[in-house]
Design a protein around this motif. Structure first.
Motif, PDB file in Angstrom:
ATOM      1  N   LEU A  25       0.820  -1.212   0.000  1.00 25.46           N
ATOM      2  CA  LEU A  25       0.000   0.000   0.000  1.00 25.46           C
ATOM      3  C   LEU A  25       0.856   1.265   0.000  1.00 25.46           C
ATOM      4  O   LEU A  25       0.466   2.279  -0.604  1.00 25.46           O
ATOM      5  N   SER A  26       1.997   1.220   0.651  1.00 24.75           N
ATOM      6  CA  SER A  26       2.893   2.373   0.625  1.00 24.75           C
ATOM      7  C   SER A  26       3.347   2.673  -0.795  1.00 24.75           C
ATOM      8  O   SER A  26       3.295   3.819  -1.259  1.00 24.75           O
ATOM      9  N   GLU A  27       3.774   1.640  -1.489  1.00 26.85           N
ATOM     10  CA  GLU A  27       4.228   1.818  -2.868  1.00 26.85           C
ATOM     11  C   GLU A  27       3.086   2.302  -3.768  1.00 26.85           C
ATOM     12  O   GLU A  27       3.266   3.177  -4.614  1.00 26.85           O
ATOM     13  N   TYR A  28       1.900   1.745  -3.573  1.00 26.45           N
ATOM     14  CA  TYR A  28       0.744   2.130  -4.378  1.00 26.45           C
ATOM     15  C   TYR A  28       0.390   3.600  -4.165  1.00 26.45           C
ATOM     16  O   TYR A  28       0.140   4.348  -5.123  1.00 26.45           O
ATOM     17  N   MET A  29       0.359   4.011  -2.903  1.00 23.06           N
ATOM     18  CA  MET A  29       0.008   5.404  -2.602  1.00 23.06           C
ATOM     19  C   MET A  29       1.033   6.372  -3.181  1.00 23.06           C
ATOM     20  O   MET A  29       0.683   7.416  -3.753  1.00 23.06           O
ATOM     21  N   ILE A  30       2.303   6.038  -3.060  1.00 20.84           N
ATOM     22  CA  ILE A  30       3.352   6.908  -3.582  1.00 20.84           C
ATOM     23  C   ILE A  30       3.262   6.998  -5.102  1.00 20.84           C
ATOM     24  O   ILE A  30       3.374   8.092  -5.680  1.00 20.84           O
ATOM     25  N   GLN A  31       3.050   5.882  -5.766  1.00 21.99           N
ATOM     26  CA  GLN A  31       2.925   5.881  -7.225  1.00 21.99           C
ATOM     27  C   GLN A  31       1.732   6.713  -7.693  1.00 21.99           C
ATOM     28  O   GLN A  31       1.714   7.189  -8.823  1.00 21.99           O
ATOM     29  N   ASN A  32       0.769   6.874  -6.808  1.00 22.67           N
ATOM     30  CA  ASN A  32      -0.416   7.656  -7.145  1.00 22.67           C
ATOM     31  C   ASN A  32      -0.407   9.045  -6.525  1.00 22.67           C
ATOM     32  O   ASN A  32      -1.448   9.673  -6.353  1.00 22.67           O
ATOM     33  N   GLY A  33       0.789   9.537  -6.180  1.00 21.80           N
ATOM     34  CA  GLY A  33       0.954  10.942  -5.826  1.00 21.80           C
ATOM     35  C   GLY A  33       0.987  11.301  -4.363  1.00 21.80           C
ATOM     36  O   GLY A  33       1.174  12.473  -4.020  1.00 21.80           O
ATOM     37  N   ALA A  34       0.820  10.338  -3.463  1.00 21.74           N
ATOM     38  CA  ALA A  34       0.764  10.647  -2.040  1.00 21.74           C
ATOM     39  C   ALA A  34       2.156  10.807  -1.436  1.00 21.74           C
ATOM     40  O   ALA A  34       3.149  10.307  -1.962  1.00 21.74           O
ATOM     41  N   VAL A  35       2.198  11.501  -0.309  1.00 19.10           N
ATOM     42  CA  VAL A  35       3.355  11.476   0.574  1.00 19.10           C
ATOM     43  C   VAL A  35       3.009  10.508   1.695  1.00 19.10           C
ATOM     44  O   VAL A  35       1.977  10.656   2.359  1.00 19.10           O
ATOM     45  N   VAL A  36       3.838   9.492   1.886  1.00 16.76           N
ATOM     46  CA  VAL A  36       3.543   8.432   2.843  1.00 16.76           C
ATOM     47  C   VAL A  36       4.493   8.483   4.026  1.00 16.76           C
ATOM     48  O   VAL A  36       5.711   8.607   3.855  1.00 16.76           O
ATOM     49  N   ILE A  37       3.911   8.392   5.217  1.00 17.42           N
ATOM     50  CA  ILE A  37       4.691   8.224   6.436  1.00 17.42           C
ATOM     51  C   ILE A  37       4.497   6.792   6.888  1.00 17.42           C
ATOM     52  O   ILE A  37       3.357   6.328   7.051  1.00 17.42           O
ATOM     53  N   HIS A  52       8.541   8.680   4.152  1.00 17.56           N
ATOM     54  CA  HIS A  52       9.245   9.011   5.389  1.00 17.56           C
ATOM     55  C   HIS A  52       9.032   7.878   6.386  1.00 17.56           C
ATOM     56  O   HIS A  52       7.892   7.606   6.781  1.00 17.56           O
ATOM     57  N   HIS A  53      10.117   7.222   6.758  1.00 14.68           N
ATOM     58  CA  HIS A  53      10.024   6.095   7.685  1.00 14.68           C
ATOM     59  C   HIS A  53      10.301   6.564   9.104  1.00 14.68           C
ATOM     60  O   HIS A  53      11.265   7.289   9.363  1.00 14.68           O
ATOM     61  N   ILE A  54       9.432   6.144  10.026  1.00 12.67           N
ATOM     62  CA  ILE A  54       9.623   6.458  11.435  1.00 12.67           C
ATOM     63  C   ILE A  54       9.577   5.144  12.210  1.00 12.67           C
ATOM     64  O   ILE A  54       8.611   4.387  12.095  1.00 12.67           O
ATOM     65  N   SER A  55      10.603   4.881  12.993  1.00 15.27           N
ATOM     66  CA  SER A  55      10.649   3.660  13.781  1.00 15.27           C
ATOM     67  C   SER A  55       9.747   3.808  14.997  1.00 15.27           C
ATOM     68  O   SER A  55      10.022   4.605  15.903  1.00 15.27           O
ATOM     69  N   SER A  63       6.180   5.441  22.483  1.00 13.80           N
ATOM     70  CA  SER A  63       6.736   5.363  21.143  1.00 13.80           C
ATOM     71  C   SER A  63       5.790   5.984  20.124  1.00 13.80           C
ATOM     72  O   SER A  63       6.222   6.690  19.197  1.00 13.80           O
ATOM     73  N   VAL A  64       4.497   5.753  20.281  1.00 11.89           N
ATOM     74  CA  VAL A  64       3.506   6.333  19.365  1.00 11.89           C
ATOM     75  C   VAL A  64       3.494   7.850  19.482  1.00 11.89           C
ATOM     76  O   VAL A  64       3.481   8.569  18.463  1.00 11.89           O
ATOM     77  N   GLN A  65       3.515   8.365  20.680  1.00 15.34           N
ATOM     78  CA  GLN A  65       3.528   9.818  20.881  1.00 15.34           C
ATOM     79  C   GLN A  65       4.776  10.446  20.280  1.00 15.34           C
ATOM     80  O   GLN A  65       4.712  11.498  19.629  1.00 15.34           O
ATOM     81  N   GLU A  66       5.915   9.793  20.469  1.00 16.06           N
ATOM     82  CA  GLU A  66       7.156  10.305  19.890  1.00 16.06           C
ATOM     83  C   GLU A  66       7.102  10.247  18.363  1.00 16.06           C
ATOM     84  O   GLU A  66       7.595  11.156  17.685  1.00 16.06           O
ATOM     85  N   GLY A  67       6.510   9.204  17.827  1.00 17.59           N
ATOM     86  CA  GLY A  67       6.372   9.088  16.378  1.00 17.59           C
ATOM     87  C   GLY A  67       5.524  10.202  15.803  1.00 17.59           C
ATOM     88  O   GLY A  67       5.870  10.794  14.772  1.00 17.59           O
ATOM     89  N   PHE A  68       4.436  10.536  16.473  1.00 17.98           N
ATOM     90  CA  PHE A  68       3.572  11.601  15.983  1.00 17.98           C
ATOM     91  C   PHE A  68       4.200  12.983  16.154  1.00 17.98           C
ATOM     92  O   PHE A  68       3.883  13.910  15.392  1.00 17.98           O
ATOM     93  N   ALA A  69       5.088  13.127  17.123  1.00 18.66           N
ATOM     94  CA  ALA A  69       5.823  14.383  17.238  1.00 18.66           C
ATOM     95  C   ALA A  69       6.675  14.607  15.995  1.00 18.66           C
ATOM     96  O   ALA A  69       6.799  15.732  15.490  1.00 18.66           O
ATOM     97  N   VAL A  70       7.245  13.513  15.455  1.00 18.70           N
ATOM     98  CA  VAL A  70       8.018  13.597  14.219  1.00 18.70           C
ATOM     99  C   VAL A  70       7.092  13.867  13.031  1.00 18.70           C
ATOM    100  O   VAL A  70       7.411  14.679  12.151  1.00 18.70           O
ATOM    101  N   VAL A  71       5.937  13.211  13.003  1.00 21.34           N
ATOM    102  CA  VAL A  71       4.968  13.420  11.919  1.00 21.34           C
ATOM    103  C   VAL A  71       4.605  14.899  11.806  1.00 21.34           C
ATOM    104  O   VAL A  71       4.552  15.462  10.706  1.00 21.34           O
TER     105      VAL A  71
END
Length: 239
Positions: A25-37, A52-55, A63-71
């Motif tokens: 789905l990441s590849e599909y969304m990107i191929q169709n113009g999206a920015v994917v996190i 954009h990959h976030i661990s 970890s989720v809160q820290e991830g969304f701070a990066v988002v």
């Protein structure tokens, strides 16, 4: 896969993005113009300008809160969330380890809740959003050996429906795509008799193809689907 720009100017968050359906789905969304996190505990499986990959360990609130701070620093908005991350252990209840059961509960339902909670805060700002939860047809078929997995995917549907009610006034929808058999590492870990039982129980007894998934994702994510919420679509059909 046909390339278009149907997701141009859309910011999409996909959990479990490093492999399987998440990577697809990441590849599909990107191929169709999206920015994917992409949220994943592992390293990114590929690199791309619009990815954009976030661990993140989605079962860990911190970890989720820290991830969304990066988002929030990476993108100006969040339009679509695909709760895809999941784990499955096909094993009879009598011999399943508590650790395996707990891991499925933590990732499949608690993790999806934590990510949905934070994503909805970002969507609310723009009064627009699409939450798509990747469920499983096992939630309905309830096969032997799938007690906890089926239970977590049934809980995911219930959570999605309640979230739909809570977020409807913000023009945010929440729906579930219940997958049948699609060739991933998770599916290959299933006992052959369990997989055969799932496939043979479908109205259309075959494996899921990529376009089957894309078709439903496009429908649920569409601007025109603002009146479609609290729904579950079962690929392959259930009797």
């Amino acid at each position: 896969m046909a390339t278009s720009f149907k997701y141009a100017n859309k910011y999409v968050l996909i959990t479990g993005s490093s492999r399987g359906v998440g990577r697809l789905l990441s590849e599909y969304m990107i191929q169709n113009g999206a920015v994917v996190i992409g949220f994943s505990r592992g390293r990114p499986a590929y690199e791309c300008e619009n990815y954009h990959h976030i661990s993140v360990d989605i079962g860990d609130p911190k970890s989720v809160q820290e991830g969304f701070a990066v988002v929030r620093k990476l993108v100006p908005a969040l339009h679509i969330l695909i709760n895809n991350a999941g784990v499955a252990t096909s094993q009879y209840a009598m011999i399943m380890s508590p650790e395996s059961a707990q891991k499925m509960l933590t990732v499949n339902i608690f993790g999806a809740f934590l990510v949905s909670k934070e994503a909805s805060k970002l969507m609310r700002k723009n009064k627009w959003g699409r939450i798509i939860n990747i469920g499983s047809i096992m939630s309905s078929l309830e096969p032997a050996g799938g007690s906890i997995y089926a239970a977590t995917k049934a809980a995911l549907i219930s959570m999605s429906n309640v979230v739909a009610k809570e977020l409807s006034s913000f023009n945010i929808t929440s729906n579930t795509l219940a997958l049948s058999g699609y060739p991933t590492d998770m599916m290959r870990a299933l006992a052959p008799d369990v997989l055969d039982g799932v496939i043979n129980s479908l109205v259309i007894p075959r494996l899921t193809m990529e376009d089957d998934i894309f078709n439903v994702i496009d429908f649920l994510a569409s601007e025109r689907s603002s009146y479609i919420t609290a729904q579950t679509i079962y690929l392959g059909g259930i009797n």
